[in-house]
Design an enzyme around this catalytic site. Structure first.
Site, PDB file in Angstrom:
ATOM      1  N   HIS A 118      39.883  43.861  37.079  1.00 50.06           N
ATOM      2  CA  HIS A 118      40.272  43.597  38.469  1.00 50.06           C
ATOM      3  C   HIS A 118      41.194  42.379  38.512  1.00 50.06           C
ATOM      4  CE1 HIS A 118      37.292  46.262  40.672  1.00 50.06           C
ATOM      5  NE2 HIS A 118      36.876  46.336  39.414  1.00 50.06           N
ATOM      6  N   GLU A 163      37.719  39.771  36.120  1.00 51.05           N
ATOM      7  CA  GLU A 163      38.752  39.329  37.055  1.00 51.05           C
ATOM      8  C   GLU A 163      39.808  38.583  36.247  1.00 51.05           C
ATOM      9  OE1 GLU A 163      38.850  39.918  40.292  1.00 51.05           O
ATOM     10  OE2 GLU A 163      36.862  40.776  40.621  1.00 51.05           O
ATOM     11  N   HIS A 185      41.106  49.007  42.259  1.00 54.01           N
ATOM     12  CA  HIS A 185      41.784  48.627  43.488  1.00 54.01           C
ATOM     13  C   HIS A 185      43.280  48.734  43.208  1.00 54.01           C
ATOM     14  CE1 HIS A 185      37.960  46.218  44.512  1.00 54.01           C
ATOM     15  NE2 HIS A 185      37.963  47.360  45.187  1.00 54.01           N
ATOM     16  N   GLU A 191      45.527  45.724  42.453  1.00 51.08           N
ATOM     17  CA  GLU A 191      45.181  44.835  41.344  1.00 51.08           C
ATOM     18  C   GLU A 191      45.695  45.496  40.070  1.00 51.08           C
ATOM     19  OE1 GLU A 191      40.983  44.231  41.758  1.00 51.08           O
ATOM     20  OE2 GLU A 191      41.194  43.386  43.779  1.00 51.08           O
TER      21      GLU A 191
END
Length: 711
Positions: free
Chosen positions: A441, A533, A296, A299
């Site tokens: 991410h 994450e 993404h 990110e």
């Protein structure tokens, strides 16, 4: 002579047990061709030794004592009237394994009732403390030793004992209990936080205070501008990223090189840098691992961390860092720092605009990018753009013949909108025998693992495990535990709560979505991928880049090392030739892996006993029983030799997918114009095939020389 009087066990027995425990370091993987029975393994002996050690240790506390020694009243062994009258006094600390403590005086009897230094050194507690480093493979060992020594030889002041702090013991047990669980070992009895430790109000001693102070001093000596490997912790534009990767590969050309796997929608290269001791080719039995960042575009922390990691690996290898040299010499590492360079351009421009004082809507770093730059230039979310093979698996999972490895891509997928970035990564994933992977991410602080798509389409949050649930949890735990704060229960999250799971979660249980890259890796290839994450702030300020590097560096290195677990081997025929596409099955795990071009394979497995089966079309089937000890720090080798047999046609062959479906990729030539030609001098320049190339390729006619001159 060792004493064995006064109700104590002879230390000779402890020495025998400890020798058996030390032999754990030399355990070898044991394989037995079926149907032979598996004898008692060395690991069983080790567990028996541990049981006997704790049984005798417990007995030494619980058995009736012939004489009540000073200090026994601490443990309730006898009444105060029976205590031998002797005034405790401070004495010099001279306990071999504990002589580097931050104090020089101790007192006997100690908390455990040992009357003298000799009695403490010959006790089971001291012997167990001396081998705990080997038992835990070095994990938590300095802290355990210091706290254990504070119990065996507590500090003394004014002829009074100062007990260690209960809060220190409780924090240590919280942080290190998983290390004991991994070797199926109980928490040591003499580290009972409630029994042998005191509260802060009682004036206790913190045995870890000195260690923490030394660690903080070492960190403070490294400034953000001048770490051991010189890295500039600033954001890199796409052009700067390409330059950094190429300069890094040139600096370490003996262990790295760059290559492009394709182009983005706007024509930017998807550049990969590889690290290995023999760059450019796959080596037999060397596992391949990949790290992907910036899927993404908004990110961005993962993208920056991977850029820093490439510089760190190169520099530390040259500087002689043995750990880094070991990783690179035994592993082939592929790093795609930016999968979505187009999205990054948009997100970065938004950050620049937000600093303009004339703009009324200033998002800043914290609010930027939750939408801006997330997708590619076609407005496609790349982590929803992969083939939805999870639904195919759910539909067919009840069929006992259905295989979930190398599930073919449905034809309908190619009639949808496939991003060039997605296609390039799919082609890359299929072209190399990747074993494991991590996609970085932002937006939360957690590690998730497949399946990401719920097994019930109408349930947004439903636990949906893969057949490899246990090994996926171990992979996620490897990263989360090595991260500075991710596995802490008291860490502030970004809205979600992962208190019970300590920083890891099944993807579908968190939130469900189809078409994810991790599910595709698992169901279409041998590769197991987790999603990391990295934090709430998707586009943190530059001041946060160095602290984030410190938080994640050890986790990244530990994840690279974790690929060396389970088993590996080669499947050959009786002539010694490797068999490509042979299947390795594990009983009880409905997920097979297939061999690479040379017949080698890797299978990530947790410790335990497993029954393996190697099969290949046109060959016999071979079974083996394999035991993986808990203390193995590298993959065990299990080879197979298959004999050729006559293949009988099966009436049901046409009902189920075969290995041949692996060759059906992009059947409608949707991405012919993105076919991969050679690289230019700079490593990223490409030349596309001319419009007539496909015609001559499909017709089998050689193009005329005058056309070839222009290619």
């Amino acid at each position: 002579m060792f004493r064995a009087d006064k109700g104590r066990r002879s230390p000779v027995l402890w020495v025998v047990i400890i020798i058996q425990l030390r032999q754990r370091k030399g355990l070898q993987l044991q394989t037995h061709t079926m149907p032979h029975h598996t004898p008692r393994t060395q690991l069983s002996n080790m567990r028996f030794g541990l049981w006997l050690l704790f049984a005798l240790l417990t007995e030494s506390w619980c058995a009736p004592q012939q004489t009540c020694h000073p200090g026994d009243e601490f443990l309730g062994r006898c009444s105060r009237n029976d205590v031998f009258e002797e005034k405790p006094t401070c004495t010099e600390l001279n306990l071999g394994y504990c002589n580097d403590m931050d104090y020089s005086s101790t007192i006997f009897p100690n908390i455990l009732g040992h009357r003298t230094r000799l009695e403490a050194e010959s006790g089971a507690e001291y012997l167990l403390l001396s081998v705990i480093h080997g038992l835990l493979n070095g994990e938590c060992s300095p802290e355990i030793r210091l706290v254990g020594c504070s119990v065996l030889a507590s500090p003394c002041q004014n002829d009074k004992m100062i007990k260690p702090c209960r809060t220190t013991c409780e924090a240590l047990r919280k942080d290190c209990s998983h290390a004991f669980e991994s070797i199926e070992m109980a928490w040591p009895y003499f580290l009972d936080c409630d029994r042998f430790f005191a509260s802060n109000e009682e004036g206790c001693y913190d045995p870890l205070a000195g260690l923490r102070a030394r660690q903080e001093l070492a960190l403070s000596s490294i400034s953000p501008e001048e770490p051991s490997t010189i890295i500039q912790f600033t954001y890199a534009s796409n052009a700067q990223m390409y330059s950094l990767l190429k300069r890094t590969a040139a600096k370490c050309s003996h262990i790295s090189h760059v290559y492009s796997i394709g182009r983005s929608t706007e024509g930017r290269d998807l550049l990969v840098i590889e690290f290995t001791n023999n760059p450019g080719q796959h080596e037999l039995l060397e596992p391949e691992i990949k790290l992907v960042g910036n899927m993404h575009g908004n990110e961005v922390l993962g993208r920056q961390l991977l850029i820093y990691l490439t510089q760190y690996l190169c520099s530390e290898y040259i500087l002689g860092n043995q750990r880094i040299q070991q990783i690179i010499n035994t592993t082939r590492i592929h790093i795609l720092a930016s999968m979505n360079p187009d999205g990054y351009e948009l997100a970065a421009s938004e950050v620049e605009d937000s600093t303009d004082p004339e703009l009324s809507n200033q998002e800043g770093h914290l609010l930027n990018g939750w939408t801006n730059g997330r997708t590619n230039a076609q407005n496609i979310d790349l982590n929803r753009n992969f083939p939805d093979l999870t639904s195919v698996f759910y539909r067919n999972r009840r069929s006992r013949y259905y295989r979930i490895d190398h599930i073919p891509i449905p034809d309908a997928y190619w009639f949808g909108k496939v991003a060039p970035e997605t296609h390039a990564v799919m082609k890359w994933i299929r072209s190399l025998p990747f074993v494991q992977s991590a996609s970085l991410h932002g937006g939360e602080l957690v590690v998730s693992y497949p399946f990401d798509f719920s097994r019930h389409p109408h349930e947004e949050r439903m636990f949906s495990p893969t057949p490899d649930e246990q090994i996926f949890k171990q992979l996620a735990r490897t990263y989360a535990d090595a991260h500075a704060t991710m596995s802490n229960n008291d860490t502030d999250r970004c809205g979600a709560s992962f208190y019970r799971t300590r920083g890891i979660i099944n993807g579908a249980l968190w939130y469900s979505f189809a078409g994810g890259m991790s599910d595709f890796n698992y169901l279409h290839t041998n590769c197991l991928e987790i999603t990391v994450e990295l934090g709430c702030d998707k586009f943190p300020s530059e001041a946060e880049l160095y602290p984030e590097w410190k938080r994640n560096k050890e986790a990244l290195l530990s994840f690279l090392e974790s690929v060396h677990r389970g088993i590996k081997g080669v499947v050959r025929d009786t002539d010694g030739n490797g068999i490509k596409g042979a299947t390795i099955s594990v009983r009880g795990i409905r997920k097979d892996v297939t061999t690479a071009d040379d017949g080698d394979y890797w299978r990530l497995l947790n410790p335990g006993t497993h029954i393996l089966t190697a099969t290949a079309k046109g060959y016999s089937k071979v079974n083996k029983r394999v035991h993986i000890p808990h203390n193995m720090n590298k993959a065990g080798r299990v080879d197979f030799v298959l004999k050729k047999v006559v293949v009988e046609p099966d009436i049901d062959d046409h009902l189920f997918p075969t290995v041949d479906t692996w060759d059906r990729f992009d059947p409608y030539n949707q991405f012919e114009r993105y076919s991969e030609p050679g690289l230019g001098e700079e490593g990223i320049e490409r030349q596309e095939k001319p419009w007539w190339w496909n015609y001559f390729s499909q017709s089998g006619i050689s193009p005329p020389n005058w056309l070839l001159r222009n290619v």
